[in-house]
Design a protein around this motif. Sequence first.
Motif, PDB file in Angstrom:
ATOM      1  N   MET A  23      -8.399 -41.120 -17.293  1.00 53.41           N
ATOM      2  CA  MET A  23      -9.220 -41.398 -16.117  1.00 53.41           C
ATOM      3  C   MET A  23      -8.350 -41.781 -14.919  1.00 53.41           C
ATOM      4  N   TYR A  24      -7.379 -42.679 -15.133  1.00 53.19           N
ATOM      5  CA  TYR A  24      -6.471 -43.053 -14.047  1.00 53.19           C
ATOM      6  C   TYR A  24      -5.770 -41.811 -13.486  1.00 53.19           C
ATOM      7  N   ALA A  25      -5.282 -40.970 -14.376  1.00 54.39           N
ATOM      8  CA  ALA A  25      -4.528 -39.792 -13.948  1.00 54.39           C
ATOM      9  C   ALA A  25      -5.394 -38.816 -13.142  1.00 54.39           C
ATOM     10  N   ARG A  26      -6.659 -38.699 -13.503  1.00 59.79           N
ATOM     11  CA  ARG A  26      -7.562 -37.791 -12.790  1.00 59.79           C
ATOM     12  C   ARG A  26      -7.996 -38.352 -11.437  1.00 59.79           C
ATOM     13  N   LEU A  27      -8.167 -39.657 -11.366  1.00 57.83           N
ATOM     14  CA  LEU A  27      -8.708 -40.249 -10.148  1.00 57.83           C
ATOM     15  C   LEU A  27      -7.649 -40.666  -9.140  1.00 57.83           C
ATOM     16  N   LEU A  28      -6.401 -40.838  -9.594  1.00 53.81           N
ATOM     17  CA  LEU A  28      -5.356 -41.364  -8.714  1.00 53.81           C
ATOM     18  C   LEU A  28      -4.249 -40.333  -8.531  1.00 53.81           C
ATOM     19  N   LYS A  29      -4.377 -39.520  -7.515  1.00 59.66           N
ATOM     20  CA  LYS A  29      -3.349 -38.527  -7.228  1.00 59.66           C
ATOM     21  C   LYS A  29      -2.100 -39.220  -6.670  1.00 59.66           C
ATOM     22  N   GLY A  30      -0.951 -38.795  -7.142  1.00 63.18           N
ATOM     23  CA  GLY A  30       0.294 -39.374  -6.676  1.00 63.18           C
ATOM     24  C   GLY A  30       0.687 -40.654  -7.381  1.00 63.18           C
ATOM     25  N   VAL A  31      -0.077 -41.052  -8.388  1.00 60.44           N
ATOM     26  CA  VAL A  31       0.215 -42.240  -9.184  1.00 60.44           C
ATOM     27  C   VAL A  31       0.598 -41.797 -10.598  1.00 60.44           C
ATOM     28  N   ALA A  32       1.745 -42.242 -11.080  1.00 57.96           N
ATOM     29  CA  ALA A  32       2.173 -41.888 -12.436  1.00 57.96           C
ATOM     30  C   ALA A  32       1.452 -42.783 -13.446  1.00 57.96           C
ATOM     31  N   VAL A  33       1.195 -42.233 -14.619  1.00 55.69           N
ATOM     32  CA  VAL A  33       0.500 -42.970 -15.676  1.00 55.69           C
ATOM     33  C   VAL A  33       1.237 -42.748 -16.992  1.00 55.69           C
ATOM     34  N   ALA A  34       1.468 -43.824 -17.724  1.00 47.95           N
ATOM     35  CA  ALA A  34       2.107 -43.723 -19.040  1.00 47.95           C
ATOM     36  C   ALA A  34       1.394 -44.644 -20.013  1.00 47.95           C
ATOM     37  N   VAL A  35       1.463 -44.271 -21.304  1.00 48.89           N
ATOM     38  CA  VAL A  35       0.919 -45.117 -22.367  1.00 48.89           C
ATOM     39  C   VAL A  35       2.042 -45.429 -23.351  1.00 48.89           C
ATOM     40  N   ALA A  36       1.992 -46.634 -23.908  1.00 46.42           N
ATOM     41  CA  ALA A  36       3.000 -47.053 -24.879  1.00 46.42           C
ATOM     42  C   ALA A  36       2.552 -48.335 -25.541  1.00 46.42           C
ATOM     43  N   GLU A  37       2.680 -48.397 -26.861  1.00 49.79           N
ATOM     44  CA  GLU A  37       2.421 -49.659 -27.552  1.00 49.79           C
ATOM     45  C   GLU A  37       3.452 -50.703 -27.133  1.00 49.79           C
ATOM     46  N   ASN A  38       4.701 -50.262 -27.006  1.00 48.63           N
ATOM     47  CA  ASN A  38       5.795 -51.109 -26.536  1.00 48.63           C
ATOM     48  C   ASN A  38       5.918 -50.908 -25.028  1.00 48.63           C
ATOM     49  N   ARG A  39       5.491 -51.906 -24.267  1.00 50.62           N
ATOM     50  CA  ARG A  39       5.458 -51.743 -22.809  1.00 50.62           C
ATOM     51  C   ARG A  39       6.857 -51.590 -22.210  1.00 50.62           C
ATOM     52  N   CYS A  40       7.874 -52.125 -22.861  1.00 47.69           N
ATOM     53  CA  CYS A  40       9.240 -51.946 -22.358  1.00 47.69           C
ATOM     54  C   CYS A  40       9.640 -50.476 -22.436  1.00 47.69           C
ATOM     55  N   GLU A  41       9.310 -49.818 -23.547  1.00 49.90           N
ATOM     56  CA  GLU A  41       9.609 -48.391 -23.671  1.00 49.90           C
ATOM     57  C   GLU A  41       8.814 -47.587 -22.650  1.00 49.90           C
ATOM     58  N   GLY A  42       7.578 -47.980 -22.414  1.00 46.22           N
ATOM     59  CA  GLY A  42       6.761 -47.297 -21.423  1.00 46.22           C
ATOM     60  C   GLY A  42       7.317 -47.447 -20.020  1.00 46.22           C
ATOM     61  N   ALA A  43       7.798 -48.649 -19.697  1.00 42.87           N
ATOM     62  CA  ALA A  43       8.386 -48.872 -18.373  1.00 42.87           C
ATOM     63  C   ALA A  43       9.644 -48.029 -18.187  1.00 42.87           C
ATOM     64  N   ARG A  44      10.470 -47.939 -19.227  1.00 44.55           N
ATOM     65  CA  ARG A  44      11.685 -47.108 -19.137  1.00 44.55           C
ATOM     66  C   ARG A  44      11.312 -45.648 -18.913  1.00 44.55           C
ATOM     67  N   LEU A  45      10.284 -45.174 -19.590  1.00 41.40           N
ATOM     68  CA  LEU A  45       9.841 -43.790 -19.419  1.00 41.40           C
ATOM     69  C   LEU A  45       9.389 -43.540 -17.983  1.00 41.40           C
ATOM     70  N   LEU A  46       8.650 -44.469 -17.424  1.00 42.88           N
ATOM     71  CA  LEU A  46       8.197 -44.319 -16.040  1.00 42.88           C
ATOM     72  C   LEU A  46       9.370 -44.337 -15.068  1.00 42.88           C
ATOM     73  N   GLU A  47      10.336 -45.204 -15.292  1.00 44.63           N
ATOM     74  CA  GLU A  47      11.465 -45.287 -14.369  1.00 44.63           C
ATOM     75  C   GLU A  47      12.362 -44.061 -14.478  1.00 44.63           C
ATOM     76  N   GLN A  48      12.450 -43.464 -15.651  1.00 45.20           N
ATOM     77  CA  GLN A  48      13.247 -42.242 -15.816  1.00 45.20           C
ATOM     78  C   GLN A  48      12.598 -41.041 -15.138  1.00 45.20           C
ATOM     79  N   ASN A  49      11.252 -41.021 -15.101  1.00 47.37           N
ATOM     80  CA  ASN A  49      10.545 -39.841 -14.613  1.00 47.37           C
ATOM     81  C   ASN A  49       9.899 -40.000 -13.243  1.00 47.37           C
ATOM     82  N   PHE A  50       9.829 -41.250 -12.739  1.00 46.54           N
ATOM     83  CA  PHE A  50       9.052 -41.456 -11.511  1.00 46.54           C
ATOM     84  C   PHE A  50       9.702 -42.440 -10.545  1.00 46.54           C
ATOM     85  N   SER A  51      10.515 -43.352 -11.017  1.00 47.76           N
ATOM     86  CA  SER A  51      11.160 -44.390 -10.193  1.00 47.76           C
ATOM     87  C   SER A  51      10.155 -45.145  -9.325  1.00 47.76           C
TER      88      SER A  51
END
Length: 323
Positions: free
Chosen positions: A101-129
Amino acid sequence: MGRFSLNPYLWGVKFRNYLYRKGFFKTCRPKAKVISVGNLSVGGTGKTPTVLHLARHLKGKGLKVAILLRGYKRKTKGPLLVSDGKAPPIDIYQSGDEAYMYARLLKGVAVAVAENRCEGARLLEQNFSPDAILLDDGFQHLRIERDLDIVLLTPRDLTDRVLPFGRLREPLEVLKERGDYCLFSKTEKPHEGLEKFCSSLGKEFGYLTVKGFKLFNHLLREVDFRELKGKRVGVVSALGDNETFLKQVRELSQIYGFEITKVVQFRDHHCYGDFQPDENLLWITTFKDFFKLGERENLLVLERELELPRGLLQMVEEKLFKL
């Protein structure tokens, strides 16, 4: 002896929090500013619309915004980039309903899911900064350090008990050390009990208020509520708080003259594989449910127009981003 003294869940929570507080458990510090939106109780309190509003507000200020959440009931595991803000999001059942839902409604906003939020944050910073990472339902996820903790509170929280005897994930006392801003929901202002409680802790507070409602068709184009006059309507939802949603639709039916003839409610994050909307009715649902129901022509989506306290937005802008 206190009433919670024999609650093993409570003591488990206290011991876990103690281990984090003393540094026995490792934490991570993303490069981006991290804003957590969470609560103390299970069930819906307004976290999702708060995250939506914050994301739109910060993006409107020229910041690169990302949203990180667990992805509850998704069919995948591990960190997963749902959207880079440009390409269409991955499948809803791989990402989870709220992330999609976030991804469909928020253009230009990156969205990631992760049980481990640290791993999710690293993924976002690698792909979106991103400049800002919004943690959806992040208050209990202590592994990732944050710059601001927004905690939604309802009047019921003040008298509720900790799981399994009540709905609280943690006791109210945790707000003494954690939590930067109390955001009151499901109440009219002023609420003396909530204000007195947060003031006693030295916390700033404000109210999540509903300004109005918008209605959208299956093409996500806005519809005038007056077009529903005299129509037979069903209401379907799978939320943490179905009753509040139903109450709002009933109030709108009294204003605009449509008849609610059927109500279908499921538990939060229901997959809808066993439900087919009656084609002889118009159905009003939420964005989260709309995408899982297949974006059918007889579905209408009700969106609440929310207003966040100006004081909260100023705190975010001034303390975190010097805007």
